[in-house]
Design an enzyme around this catalytic site. Structure first.
Site, PDB file in Angstrom:
ATOM      1  N   HIS A 253       0.847  -1.199   0.000  1.00  0.00           N
ATOM      2  CA  HIS A 253       0.000   0.000   0.000  1.00  0.00           C
ATOM      3  C   HIS A 253       0.889   1.259   0.000  1.00  0.00           C
ATOM      4  CE1 HIS A 253      -4.377   0.651   0.318  1.00  0.00           C
ATOM      5  NE2 HIS A 253      -4.151   1.778   0.962  1.00  0.00           N
ATOM      6  N   ARG A 256       1.590   2.809   3.330  1.00  0.00           N
ATOM      7  CA  ARG A 256       0.472   3.509   3.963  1.00  0.00           C
ATOM      8  C   ARG A 256      -0.365   2.554   4.802  1.00  0.00           C
ATOM      9  NH1 ARG A 256      -0.057   8.217   0.996  1.00  0.00           N
ATOM     10  NH2 ARG A 256      -2.276   8.557   1.307  1.00  0.00           N
TER      11      ARG A 256
HETATM   12  C1  FMN Z   1      -3.141   9.173  -1.922  1.00  0.00           C
HETATM   13  C2  FMN Z   1      -3.222   7.683  -2.049  1.00  0.00           C
HETATM   14  C3  FMN Z   1      -4.448   7.038  -1.966  1.00  0.00           C
HETATM   15  C4  FMN Z   1      -4.536   5.651  -2.112  1.00  0.00           C
HETATM   16  N1  FMN Z   1      -5.756   5.036  -2.101  1.00  0.00           N
HETATM   17  C5  FMN Z   1      -5.838   3.702  -2.318  1.00  0.00           C
HETATM   18  C6  FMN Z   1      -7.106   3.069  -2.448  1.00  0.00           C
HETATM   19  O1  FMN Z   1      -8.153   3.694  -2.359  1.00  0.00           O
HETATM   20  N2  FMN Z   1      -7.120   1.729  -2.656  1.00  0.00           N
HETATM   21  C7  FMN Z   1      -5.967   0.993  -2.792  1.00  0.00           C
HETATM   22  O2  FMN Z   1      -6.035  -0.216  -2.994  1.00  0.00           O
HETATM   23  N3  FMN Z   1      -4.753   1.572  -2.680  1.00  0.00           N
HETATM   24  C8  FMN Z   1      -4.673   2.911  -2.467  1.00  0.00           C
HETATM   25  N4  FMN Z   1      -3.440   3.505  -2.398  1.00  0.00           N
HETATM   26  C9  FMN Z   1      -2.224   2.680  -2.535  1.00  0.00           C
HETATM   27  C10 FMN Z   1      -1.829   2.577  -4.019  1.00  0.00           C
HETATM   28  O3  FMN Z   1      -2.754   1.849  -4.747  1.00  0.00           O
HETATM   29  C11 FMN Z   1      -0.472   1.888  -4.155  1.00  0.00           C
HETATM   30  O4  FMN Z   1      -0.510   0.635  -3.515  1.00  0.00           O
HETATM   31  C12 FMN Z   1       0.685   2.729  -3.622  1.00  0.00           C
HETATM   32  O5  FMN Z   1       0.449   4.100  -3.801  1.00  0.00           O
HETATM   33  C13 FMN Z   1       1.967   2.330  -4.329  1.00  0.00           C
HETATM   34  O6  FMN Z   1       3.057   3.036  -3.874  1.00  0.00           O
HETATM   35  P1  FMN Z   1       3.606   4.384  -4.590  1.00  0.00           P
HETATM   36  O7  FMN Z   1       2.657   5.469  -4.186  1.00  0.00           O
HETATM   37  O8  FMN Z   1       4.932   4.553  -3.965  1.00  0.00           O
HETATM   38  O9  FMN Z   1       3.608   4.169  -6.070  1.00  0.00           O
HETATM   39  C14 FMN Z   1      -3.348   4.899  -2.288  1.00  0.00           C
HETATM   40  C15 FMN Z   1      -2.119   5.553  -2.376  1.00  0.00           C
HETATM   41  C16 FMN Z   1      -2.040   6.923  -2.280  1.00  0.00           C
HETATM   42  C17 FMN Z   1      -0.694   7.588  -2.425  1.00  0.00           C
END
Ligand code: FMN
Length: 377
Positions: A253, A256
């Site tokens: 994630h 996160r």
């Molecule tokens: C602002 C933000 C919101 C995100 N919301 C979701 C989401 O709603 N569902 C989900 O599966 N992953 C979510 N993610 C995770 C992303 O799908 C992904 O796993 C992650 O951003 C990958 O890492 P990177 O930002 O370094 O490319 C979110 C990431 C960010 C930065």
């Protein structure tokens, strides 16, 4: 978009345009932010090993995923609060993807909603399904996703609990998920919603129940290819394959969710060793540049997903900013493939990689030294 000669200009423009709390929400991660930093450290700990004296005059970086053609091995990761970065939200991203020729994984939390996104463009779309322990809800949602014409479903398994993102708790930013409220307030809200019958009784007070049973049901009911998002170890990869996952999606994630996790690229190597070429494997977490993409492909991934880079691009210049970002990443991939001495993605393997020491302190912006210098850590 000639005002953006490099990805660093795009990141700097995003920093300038976004309010501080929104920038922090997007850029950083949970608790000590160790997982976010490890995503970059794992990538920065791999060196590329070029071969010379080869004809690299014609480079082809096209690939496919679940039968979809991708102009380069990159897809857009699901971003729930995408409308914080561009008012057109997931529709702006989907339109950029349609013009460019890759695929977009649309978050179930994204505005303007998955049905409006599908209606508003002809992009290759995957729906990111956030499970909820509520069968009528699941069945209805899956039927709507199928009816809207989505090509596949990404079952999001890595975020059963909303993590404690300390920068957001300190700034008080309110996102769609509302969960950045103080813990006690959030708990009270959930109790009220449960008493009013709005939350199924099986749901935990702070998290949700995510099971293989639910995964099997979504797969059966939709009859669509399923990506399992959130795999980070060999044992879950093997289970995913046994449950018929069409794509294993390695993700923490973006740092996160669980803190103190491994860097995604470390998990990727373990997952590919466990399932070999029996499943397509994609990965996200810290990927922002062409060389990052080439490292994942050399380890055996089919494609890489990008969350933050996509969001910085939208914040910097909307749909056009994202189009420019994709074009730069494409150029970086082509140039670096040429410098590596390969013409096609399937020529890449682990022989093009070596373990090394990172040259910079791991940071979400460590791939952008000029931007990091100007923005500060
Ligand atoms: C602002 C933000 C919101 C995100 N919301 C979701 C989401 O709603 N569902 C989900 O599966 N992953 C979510 N993610 C995770 C992303 O799908 C992904 O796993 C992650 O951003 C990958 O890492 P990177 O930002 O370094 O490319 C979110 C990431 C960010 C930065």
């Amino acid at each position: 978009m000639s005002e953006f000669p490099t990805l660093q200009d795009i990141v700097l423009a995003a920093k300038q345009k976004l309010p501080n709390a929104t920038w922090d929400f997007l850029t950083y991660g949970s608790e000590t932010e160790t997982t976010v930093r490890r995503n970059r450290r794992a990538l920065d700990s791999l060196a590329l090993v070029p071969r010379i004296m080869r004809d690299v005059s014609e480079i082809d970086i096209r690939t496919s995923l679940l039968g979809m053609t991708l102009r380069m091995p990159v897809v857009l990761a699901p971003v729930g609060s995408i409308a914080l970065f561009d008012p057109d939200g997931a529709l702006a991203a989907a339109r950029a993807v349609e013009d460019f020729g890759i695929a977009h994984i649309v978050s179930g939390y994204a505005d303007p909603g998955f049905e409006a996104v599908a209606k508003g463009c002809k992009a290759q779309l995957i729906y990111a399904f956030h499970p909820r322990y509520d069968w009528p809800f699941v069945d209805d949602l899956v039927d709507r996703v199928v009816a809207a014409g989505y090509r596949a479903i990404a079952f999001v398994a890595e975020a059963a609990y909303y993590s404690r993102r300390e920068r957001d708790l300190m700034s008080g930013i309110q996102t769609k998920a509302k969960r950045t409220r103080p813990y006690a307030e959030w708990l009270g809200l959930q109790r009220e919603e449960r008493a009013a019958g709005k939350i199924p009784s099986k749901e935990g007070l702070l998290g949700t129940v995510i099971t293989w049973e639910m995964f099997d049901r979504v797969k059966r009911r939709s009859n669509l290819p399923i990506l399992l998002k959130g795999v980070t170890c060999a044992a879950d990869a093997v289970l995913a394959r046994e449950h018929g996952a069409d794509v294993i999606y390695v993700s923490n994630h973006g740092g996160r969710a669980i803190d103190h996790g491994r860097g995604s690229v470390e998990s990727l190597a373990e997952v590919i060793d466990a399932v070999g070429r029996q499943c397509e494997v994609i990965v996200d977490g810290g990927f922002v540049r062409g060389t990052d993409v080439l490292k994942a492909i050399s380890l055996g991934a089919k494609a890489v997903a990008m969350g933050r880079m996509q969001s910085w691009a939208l914040a910097a210049g909307g749909q056009a900013g994202l189009a420019r970002t994709l074009a730069i990443i494409e150029e970086e991939i082509i140039v670096n493939m040429g410098l590596l001495g390969v013409n096609r993605l399937d020529e890449l393997d682990r022989g093009y990689l070596a373990k090394t020491d990172p040259v910079a302190l791991a940071h979400p912006l460590s791939a952008f030294p000029v931007a990091l210098e100007r923005i500060g850590g």
